[in-house]
Motif scaffolding. Structure first.
Motif, PDB file in Angstrom:
ATOM      1  N   CYS A   1       0.580  -1.477  -0.246  1.00  0.00           N
ATOM      2  CA  CYS A   1      -0.427  -0.347   0.176  1.00  0.00           C
ATOM      3  C   CYS A   1       0.833   1.474  -0.313  1.00  0.00           C
ATOM      4  CB  CYS A   1      -1.211  -0.033   1.507  1.00  0.00           C
ATOM      5  SG  CYS A   1      -2.187   1.236   1.152  1.00  0.00           S
ATOM      6  N   ASN A   2       0.839   2.636  -1.617  1.00  0.00           N
ATOM      7  CA  ASN A   2       1.694   3.032  -0.874  1.00  0.00           C
ATOM      8  C   ASN A   2       1.033   4.512  -0.329  1.00  0.00           C
ATOM      9  OD1 ASN A   2      -0.759   3.421  -2.904  1.00  0.00           O
ATOM     10  ND2 ASN A   2       0.401   4.765  -4.552  1.00  0.00           N
ATOM     11  N   LEU A   3      -0.494   4.447   0.319  1.00  0.00           N
ATOM     12  CA  LEU A   3      -1.207   5.316   1.315  1.00  0.00           C
ATOM     13  C   LEU A   3      -0.052   5.057   2.976  1.00  0.00           C
ATOM     14  CD1 LEU A   3      -4.434   5.066  -0.016  1.00  0.00           C
ATOM     15  CD2 LEU A   3      -2.395   6.979  -0.692  1.00  0.00           C
ATOM     16  N   CYS A   4      -0.380   3.629   3.317  1.00  0.00           N
ATOM     17  CA  CYS A   4       0.232   3.974   4.775  1.00  0.00           C
ATOM     18  C   CYS A   4       1.563   2.718   4.936  1.00  0.00           C
ATOM     19  CB  CYS A   4      -1.019   2.513   5.826  1.00  0.00           C
ATOM     20  SG  CYS A   4      -1.876   1.083   4.538  1.00  0.00           S
ATOM     21  N   HIS A   5       1.646   2.068   3.739  1.00  0.00           N
ATOM     22  CA  HIS A   5       3.014   1.726   4.048  1.00  0.00           C
ATOM     23  C   HIS A   5       2.611   0.111   5.262  1.00  0.00           C
ATOM     24  CE1 HIS A   5       4.850   4.181   1.322  1.00  0.00           C
ATOM     25  NE2 HIS A   5       4.643   5.224   1.730  1.00  0.00           N
ATOM     26  N   ASP A   6       1.605  -0.121   5.583  1.00  0.00           N
ATOM     27  CA  ASP A   6       1.856  -1.292   6.451  1.00  0.00           C
ATOM     28  C   ASP A   6       1.324  -2.583   5.940  1.00  0.00           C
ATOM     29  OD1 ASP A   6       1.350  -3.215   8.253  1.00  0.00           O
ATOM     30  OD2 ASP A   6      -0.981  -1.873   9.044  1.00  0.00           O
ATOM     31  N   PRO A   7       2.377  -3.360   5.986  1.00  0.00           N
ATOM     32  CA  PRO A   7       2.667  -4.329   4.879  1.00  0.00           C
ATOM     33  C   PRO A   7       1.473  -5.705   5.248  1.00  0.00           C
ATOM     34  CG  PRO A   7       4.314  -4.823   6.562  1.00  0.00           C
ATOM     35  CD  PRO A   7       3.927  -3.625   7.097  1.00  0.00           C
ATOM     36  N   LEU A   8       0.816  -4.934   6.302  1.00  0.00           N
ATOM     37  CA  LEU A   8      -0.895  -5.463   6.870  1.00  0.00           C
ATOM     38  C   LEU A   8      -1.936  -5.880   5.725  1.00  0.00           C
ATOM     39  CD1 LEU A   8      -0.798  -6.434  10.255  1.00  0.00           C
ATOM     40  CD2 LEU A   8       0.156  -7.913   9.163  1.00  0.00           C
ATOM     41  N   CYS A   9      -1.774  -4.184   4.539  1.00  0.00           N
ATOM     42  CA  CYS A   9      -2.552  -3.989   4.250  1.00  0.00           C
ATOM     43  C   CYS A   9      -2.561  -4.712   3.262  1.00  0.00           C
ATOM     44  CB  CYS A   9      -2.292  -2.591   4.370  1.00  0.00           C
ATOM     45  SG  CYS A   9      -3.591  -1.115   3.227  1.00  0.00           S
ATOM     46  N   LEU A  10      -3.927  -4.840   2.521  1.00  0.00           N
ATOM     47  CA  LEU A  10      -4.300  -5.772   1.704  1.00  0.00           C
ATOM     48  C   LEU A  10      -4.152  -4.982   0.025  1.00  0.00           C
ATOM     49  CD1 LEU A  10      -6.963  -8.363   2.983  1.00  0.00           C
ATOM     50  CD2 LEU A  10      -4.511  -8.406   2.346  1.00  0.00           C
ATOM     51  N   ARG A  11      -4.481  -3.989   0.555  1.00  0.00           N
ATOM     52  CA  ARG A  11      -4.571  -2.710  -0.793  1.00  0.00           C
ATOM     53  C   ARG A  11      -3.251  -2.734  -1.689  1.00  0.00           C
ATOM     54  NH1 ARG A  11      -2.776   2.214  -1.864  1.00  0.00           N
ATOM     55  NH2 ARG A  11      -4.321   3.028  -3.277  1.00  0.00           N
ATOM     56  N   VAL A  12      -3.221  -1.912  -2.576  1.00  0.00           N
ATOM     57  CA  VAL A  12      -1.887  -2.635  -4.015  1.00  0.00           C
ATOM     58  C   VAL A  12      -2.368  -1.238  -4.490  1.00  0.00           C
ATOM     59  CG1 VAL A  12      -1.657  -5.001  -3.814  1.00  0.00           C
ATOM     60  CG2 VAL A  12      -3.048  -3.616  -5.240  1.00  0.00           C
TER      61      VAL A  12
ATOM     62  N   ARG B   1      -8.780   3.826  -2.090  1.00  0.00           N
ATOM     63  CA  ARG B   1      -7.984   4.522  -1.193  1.00  0.00           C
ATOM     64  C   ARG B   1      -8.539   3.367   0.228  1.00  0.00           C
ATOM     65  NH1 ARG B   1      -5.267   9.424  -0.702  1.00  0.00           N
ATOM     66  NH2 ARG B   1      -4.385   9.775  -3.058  1.00  0.00           N
ATOM     67  N   GLN B   2     -10.459   3.775  -0.242  1.00  0.00           N
ATOM     68  CA  GLN B   2     -11.113   2.757   0.761  1.00  0.00           C
ATOM     69  C   GLN B   2     -10.510   1.568   0.759  1.00  0.00           C
ATOM     70  OE1 GLN B   2     -12.150   4.555  -2.535  1.00  0.00           O
ATOM     71  NE2 GLN B   2     -13.415   6.592  -1.476  1.00  0.00           N
ATOM     72  N   ASP B   3     -10.216   0.510   0.176  1.00  0.00           N
ATOM     73  CA  ASP B   3      -9.657  -0.411   0.656  1.00  0.00           C
ATOM     74  C   ASP B   3      -7.869  -0.995   1.907  1.00  0.00           C
ATOM     75  OD1 ASP B   3     -11.590  -1.417  -1.007  1.00  0.00           O
ATOM     76  OD2 ASP B   3      -9.592  -1.694  -2.444  1.00  0.00           O
ATOM     77  N   CYS B   4      -7.705   1.027   2.189  1.00  0.00           N
ATOM     78  CA  CYS B   4      -6.853   1.312   3.249  1.00  0.00           C
ATOM     79  C   CYS B   4      -7.342   0.384   4.148  1.00  0.00           C
ATOM     80  CB  CYS B   4      -5.842   2.171   2.469  1.00  0.00           C
ATOM     81  SG  CYS B   4      -5.063   2.387   4.118  1.00  0.00           S
ATOM     82  N   ILE B   5      -6.335  -0.167   4.823  1.00  0.00           N
ATOM     83  CA  ILE B   5      -7.191  -0.342   6.327  1.00  0.00           C
ATOM     84  C   ILE B   5      -7.016   0.962   7.028  1.00  0.00           C
ATOM     85  CG2 ILE B   5      -6.683  -3.373   6.199  1.00  0.00           C
ATOM     86  CD1 ILE B   5      -4.125  -2.385   8.915  1.00  0.00           C
ATOM     87  N   HIS B   6      -6.024   1.670   7.021  1.00  0.00           N
ATOM     88  CA  HIS B   6      -5.936   2.888   7.517  1.00  0.00           C
ATOM     89  C   HIS B   6      -6.104   3.988   6.997  1.00  0.00           C
ATOM     90  CE1 HIS B   6      -2.459   0.004  10.216  1.00  0.00           C
ATOM     91  NE2 HIS B   6      -2.334   0.518   8.631  1.00  0.00           N
ATOM     92  N   PHE B   7      -7.728   3.725   6.290  1.00  0.00           N
ATOM     93  CA  PHE B   7      -8.309   5.102   6.025  1.00  0.00           C
ATOM     94  C   PHE B   7      -8.813   5.818   6.329  1.00  0.00           C
ATOM     95  CE2 PHE B   7     -12.025   6.460   3.297  1.00  0.00           C
ATOM     96  CZ  PHE B   7     -10.956   7.588   2.144  1.00  0.00           C
TER      97      PHE B   7
END
Length: 148
Positions: free
Chosen positions: A122-133, A138-144
Motif C-alpha cells: 500500500c503506497n498510502l500507509c506502507h503497512d505490510p498488513l494492508c491488503l490494498r495495492v 483508497r477506501q481499501d486501505c485499512i488505515h483509510f
C-alpha cells in the motif's frame, strides 16, 4: 557490432507508437527500446540499423510526428562505442527473481484470513498488513479512516 543507433523523442504514447510504426515500415531498422521520460509525457524511441536506414527512419518519423505536433528531437549516432550500450541499453538481469515471502494474517480467533506479501504494497500507509495495492481505491486501505 552495431552500425548506427537513432533516438527520437515524441510527445505522447499514441504518437510514439505511430512514429515507431512508420519508421519500421520505411527502413530496415530494428526498434531497440522505448523509454518514457519522468515528465511531460515524452517517449524516447530507440532504433538500430545501418546509418542510411536509421537516417531514413528518423526522417520519416520526424515528418509523421510534425504532422501531429508531437515532435521534440532526434539524433543519429553512427558507429557508437560499446560504452553507450552498457549505459543506455543495460542488459536484462539474468538472475531469477527471488520468491516473495508471505505470512498469514491471524484474527483473534487464530483463524488465518489470507496470505499477503511481506513487503508493504500500500503506497498510502506502507503497512505490510494492508491488503490494498497501488492503484486500488483508497477506501481499501485499512488505515483509510485514520487518514481523514
Amino acid at each position: 557490432m552495431h552500425q548506427a543507433i537513432g533516438i527520437i523523442e515524441i510527445k505522447g504514447l499514441a504518437s510514439a507508437i505511430t512514429v515507431a510504426d512508420t519508421m519500421a515500415k520505411v527502413a530496415n531498422i530494428q526498434i531497440a527500446d522505448t523509454e518514457s521520460a519522468k515528465g511531460f509525457g515524452w517517449i524516447t524511441v530507440k532504433v538500430e540499423g545501418d546509418v542510411a536506414a536509421v537516417n531514413a527512419a528518423l526522417e520519416a518519423g520526424e515528418q509523421t510526428a510534425i504532422t501531429t505536433d508531437s515532435y521534440i528531437a532526434k539524433k543519429v549516432i553512427p558507429r557508437p562505442g560499446e560504452e553507450i550500450f552498457t549505459v543506455f541499453w543495460p542488459k536484462e538481469q539474468t538472475e531469477p527473481e527471488k520468491p516473495v515471502e508471505t505470512k498469514s494474517i491471524v484474527e483473534p480467533e487464530n483463524v488465518a484470513v489470507s496470505e499477503v506479501k511481506a513487503e508493504a504494497t500500500c503506497n498510502l500507509c506502507h503497512d505490510p498488513l494492508c491488503l490494498r495495492v497501488k492503484g486500488d481505491p483508497r477506501q481499501d486501505c485499512i488505515h483509510f479512516e485514520e487518514e481523514k
